[in-house]
Design an enzyme around this catalytic site. Structure first.
Site, PDB file in Angstrom:
ATOM      1  N   ALA A   1       0.130 -13.846   2.267  1.00 32.58           N
ATOM      2  CA  ALA A   1      -0.852 -14.923   2.219  1.00 32.58           C
ATOM      3  C   ALA A   1      -2.219 -14.292   2.026  1.00 32.58           C
ATOM      4  O   ALA A   1      -2.414 -13.108   2.325  1.00 32.58           O
ATOM      5  CB  ALA A   1      -0.801 -15.721   3.512  1.00 32.58           C
TER       6      ALA A   1
ATOM      7  N   GLY B   1       3.751 -13.207   3.597  1.00 26.34           N
ATOM      8  CA  GLY B   1       4.143 -14.388   2.828  1.00 26.34           C
ATOM      9  C   GLY B   1       4.904 -14.044   1.565  1.00 26.34           C
ATOM     10  O   GLY B   1       5.695 -14.866   1.074  1.00 26.34           O
TER      11      GLY B   1
ATOM     12  N   GLU C   1       8.362 -13.661   2.704  1.00 28.59           N
ATOM     13  CA  GLU C   1       8.853 -14.996   3.074  1.00 28.59           C
ATOM     14  C   GLU C   1       9.134 -15.854   1.836  1.00 28.59           C
ATOM     15  O   GLU C   1      10.104 -16.604   1.802  1.00 28.59           O
ATOM     16  CB  GLU C   1       7.827 -15.660   3.998  1.00 28.59           C
ATOM     17  CG  GLU C   1       7.720 -14.912   5.324  1.00 28.59           C
ATOM     18  CD  GLU C   1       6.493 -15.308   6.140  1.00 28.59           C
ATOM     19  OE1 GLU C   1       5.365 -14.999   5.696  1.00 28.59           O
ATOM     20  OE2 GLU C   1       6.658 -15.933   7.195  1.00 28.59           O
TER      21      GLU C   1
ATOM     22  N   GLU D   1       2.340  -8.910   9.648  1.00 26.56           N
ATOM     23  CA  GLU D   1       1.364  -9.793  10.306  1.00 26.56           C
ATOM     24  C   GLU D   1       0.907  -9.278  11.665  1.00 26.56           C
ATOM     25  O   GLU D   1      -0.234  -9.492  12.063  1.00 26.56           O
ATOM     26  CB  GLU D   1       1.943 -11.211  10.454  1.00 26.56           C
ATOM     27  CG  GLU D   1       2.066 -11.974   9.141  1.00 26.56           C
ATOM     28  CD  GLU D   1       3.378 -11.748   8.406  1.00 26.56           C
ATOM     29  OE1 GLU D   1       4.146 -10.823   8.772  1.00 26.56           O
ATOM     30  OE2 GLU D   1       3.652 -12.520   7.461  1.00 26.56           O
TER      31      GLU D   1
HETATM   32  N1  CAA Z   1      -4.740 -11.115   0.916  1.00 23.67           N
HETATM   33  C1  CAA Z   1      -5.895 -10.989   0.206  1.00 23.67           C
HETATM   34  N2  CAA Z   1      -6.142  -9.965  -0.636  1.00 23.67           N
HETATM   35  C2  CAA Z   1      -5.207  -9.006  -0.745  1.00 23.67           C
HETATM   36  C3  CAA Z   1      -3.999  -9.062  -0.026  1.00 23.67           C
HETATM   37  C4  CAA Z   1      -3.793 -10.180   0.828  1.00 23.67           C
HETATM   38  N3  CAA Z   1      -2.631 -10.348   1.523  1.00 23.67           N
HETATM   39  N4  CAA Z   1      -3.265  -7.958  -0.331  1.00 23.67           N
HETATM   40  C5  CAA Z   1      -3.991  -7.255  -1.224  1.00 23.67           C
HETATM   41  N5  CAA Z   1      -5.161  -7.886  -1.463  1.00 23.67           N
HETATM   42  C6  CAA Z   1      -6.241  -7.440  -2.352  1.00 23.67           C
HETATM   43  C7  CAA Z   1      -7.041  -6.309  -1.748  1.00 23.67           C
HETATM   44  O1  CAA Z   1      -7.983  -6.811  -0.841  1.00 23.67           O
HETATM   45  C8  CAA Z   1      -7.656  -5.690  -2.966  1.00 23.67           C
HETATM   46  O2  CAA Z   1      -8.740  -6.488  -3.376  1.00 23.67           O
HETATM   47  P1  CAA Z   1     -10.101  -5.802  -3.904  1.00 23.67           P
HETATM   48  O3  CAA Z   1      -9.698  -5.081  -5.162  1.00 23.67           O
HETATM   49  O4  CAA Z   1     -11.006  -6.959  -4.146  1.00 23.67           O
HETATM   50  O5  CAA Z   1     -10.560  -4.863  -2.833  1.00 23.67           O
HETATM   51  C9  CAA Z   1      -6.563  -5.829  -4.024  1.00 23.67           C
HETATM   52  O6  CAA Z   1      -5.693  -6.885  -3.541  1.00 23.67           O
HETATM   53  C10 CAA Z   1      -5.708  -4.599  -4.194  1.00 23.67           C
HETATM   54  O7  CAA Z   1      -5.219  -4.212  -2.922  1.00 23.67           O
HETATM   55  P2  CAA Z   1      -5.428  -2.729  -2.283  1.00 23.67           P
HETATM   56  O8  CAA Z   1      -6.656  -2.126  -2.826  1.00 23.67           O
HETATM   57  O9  CAA Z   1      -5.323  -2.867  -0.801  1.00 23.67           O
HETATM   58  O10 CAA Z   1      -4.135  -2.006  -2.874  1.00 23.67           O
HETATM   59  P3  CAA Z   1      -3.381  -0.734  -2.250  1.00 23.67           P
HETATM   60  O11 CAA Z   1      -2.440  -0.290  -3.295  1.00 23.67           O
HETATM   61  O12 CAA Z   1      -4.360   0.236  -1.689  1.00 23.67           O
HETATM   62  O13 CAA Z   1      -2.560  -1.328  -0.995  1.00 23.67           O
HETATM   63  C11 CAA Z   1      -1.139  -2.916   0.152  1.00 23.67           C
HETATM   64  C12 CAA Z   1      -1.516  -2.246  -1.191  1.00 23.67           C
HETATM   65  C13 CAA Z   1      -0.551  -1.882   1.105  1.00 23.67           C
HETATM   66  C14 CAA Z   1      -0.109  -3.988  -0.163  1.00 23.67           C
HETATM   67  C15 CAA Z   1      -2.405  -3.538   0.763  1.00 23.67           C
HETATM   68  O14 CAA Z   1      -3.059  -4.332  -0.206  1.00 23.67           O
HETATM   69  C16 CAA Z   1      -2.146  -4.421   1.952  1.00 23.67           C
HETATM   70  O15 CAA Z   1      -1.875  -3.928   3.042  1.00 23.67           O
HETATM   71  N6  CAA Z   1      -2.223  -5.782   1.796  1.00 23.67           N
HETATM   72  C17 CAA Z   1      -2.076  -6.728   2.843  1.00 23.67           C
HETATM   73  C18 CAA Z   1      -0.617  -6.887   3.250  1.00 23.67           C
HETATM   74  C19 CAA Z   1      -0.507  -7.884   4.385  1.00 23.67           C
HETATM   75  O16 CAA Z   1      -0.998  -7.660   5.476  1.00 23.67           O
HETATM   76  N7  CAA Z   1       0.162  -9.015   4.128  1.00 23.67           N
HETATM   77  C20 CAA Z   1       0.348 -10.056   5.110  1.00 23.67           C
HETATM   78  C21 CAA Z   1      -0.683 -11.113   4.920  1.00 23.67           C
HETATM   79  S1  CAA Z   1      -0.689 -12.347   6.216  1.00 23.67           S
HETATM   80  C22 CAA Z   1       0.601 -13.364   5.830  1.00 23.67           C
HETATM   81  O17 CAA Z   1       1.234 -13.216   4.826  1.00 23.67           O
HETATM   82  C23 CAA Z   1       0.878 -14.477   6.814  1.00 23.67           C
HETATM   83  C24 CAA Z   1       2.172 -15.208   6.576  1.00 23.67           C
HETATM   84  O18 CAA Z   1       3.106 -15.085   7.298  1.00 23.67           O
HETATM   85  C25 CAA Z   1       2.287 -16.127   5.456  1.00 23.67           C
END
Ligand code: CAA
Length: 258
Positions: A66, A109, A112, A132
């Site tokens: 998400a 998400g 999911e 999460e």
């Molecule tokens: N939400 C918003 N933006 C996101 C995102 C997310 N879940 N995942 C990645 N992005 C964005 C980053 O912020 C980044 O944006 P900018 O270029 O503007 O800085 C862009 O996508 C590229 O990401 P990274 O630079 O972080 O890429 P990376 O290769 O270094 O890392 C990753 C990849 C390990 C997947 C890392 O992006 C990450 O940890 N993402 C979040 C994963 C996460 O925590 N997901 C759970 C979300 S909460 C949820 O989903 C609740 C639910 O149950 C529905």
């Protein structure tokens, strides 16, 4: 950019294709994407010319979860009043089989959403996870429920409590993945699976999905009765007569989709 569509849709023969289209944000699922995916899936579901739905991400990310930036400043009351993520339940009610090609990150998400698909194709490089807990929350799109039902308590607790990512090979071993193929072949394999499903009679494919899905909702005895009633009801279709008739006449069936 802001004016690029959050998803792309097309039909490929009898397959309705939905491609998540926020690659720079690793297909983070914001509200606009959620609504677009749900509406596209519902439209394909109602289209008699579409026999299967194919869900695609990008090579680096099916979806990294998400959209954290969109959610981060929300209050409890805002989340509760809007029943945030509730729209995803509509995807769960789509009756047409959904095949997902899961490449790269399928986190939060994204994991999911992948689990809402009926057939899940992945590669060794796919990364599934429910991170999460690292954000101070828990899964909110069904992860604690669907993951536990598909992989059992031991693996679900491990993933949900530690945020550990599992790769495609482990995911297949624990029952999260239908087919594991080379990373570069995931999308083609998923398309072939969708085409195969769509080549059959849509009513029987929909009812087959309904019957398997019922196993998650009910007791064994009720599920078996439900299955038998659906089986009986298919004898009202032209395609049951065609399918069984063609077998007896040693020819290929020509489905009427009715
Ligand atoms: N939400 C918003 N933006 C996101 C995102 C997310 N879940 N995942 C990645 N992005 C964005 C980053 O912020 C980044 O944006 P900018 O270029 O503007 O800085 C862009 O996508 C590229 O990401 P990274 O630079 O972080 O890429 P990376 O290769 O270094 O890392 C990753 C990849 C390990 C997947 C890392 O992006 C990450 O940890 N993402 C979040 C994963 C996460 O925590 N997901 C759970 C979300 S909460 C949820 O989903 C609740 C639910 O149950 C529905």
């Amino acid at each position: 950019t802001a004016d690029e569509p959050v998803i792309l849709t097309e039909t490929d023969g009898r397959v309705g294709v939905i491609t998540l289209n926020r690659p720079k944000a690793l297909n983070a699922l914001n509200e606009a994407t959620m609504n677009a995916v749900v509406e596209a899936a519902e439209a394909f579901d109602m289209d008699p010319e579409v026999g299967a739905i194919l869900l695609l991400g990008s090579p680096k990310a099916f979806a990294a979860g998400a959209d954290i930036k969109e959610m981060k400043d929300r209050t409890f009351t805002q989340m509760y009043a809007s029943d945030w993520f509730q729209a995803w339940e509509r995807l769960g009610r789509v009756r047409t089989p959904v095949v997902a090609a899961v490449t790269g990150y399928a986190l939060g998400g994204g994991c999911e959403l992948a689990m809402m698909a009926d057939v899940l194709i992945a590669g060794p490089g796919t990364r599934f996870g429910q991170p999460e807990i690292q954000l101070g929350v828990i899964p909110g799109m069904g992860g604690s429920q669907r993951l536990t039902r598909s992989v059992g308590k031991a693996k679900a607790m491990d993933m949900v409590l530690t945020g550990r990512q599992v790769d495609g090979e482990e995911a297949e071993r624990i029952g999260l993945v239908s087919r594991l193929v080379e990373d570069e072949k995931v999308q083609d394999e998923a398309r072939e699976v969708a085409q195969k499903i769509a080549s059959f009679s849509k009513p029987s494919a929909q009812m087959a999905k309904e019957a398997v899905a019922a196993a998650f909702e009910t007791t064994l005895q009720q599920g078996i009765v439900h299955e038998r009633r659906i089986f009986h009801s298919l004898f009202a279709t032209a395609d049951q007569k065609e399918g069984m008739g063609a077998f007896a006449e040693k020819r290929k069936p020509e489905w009427e989709q009715a």
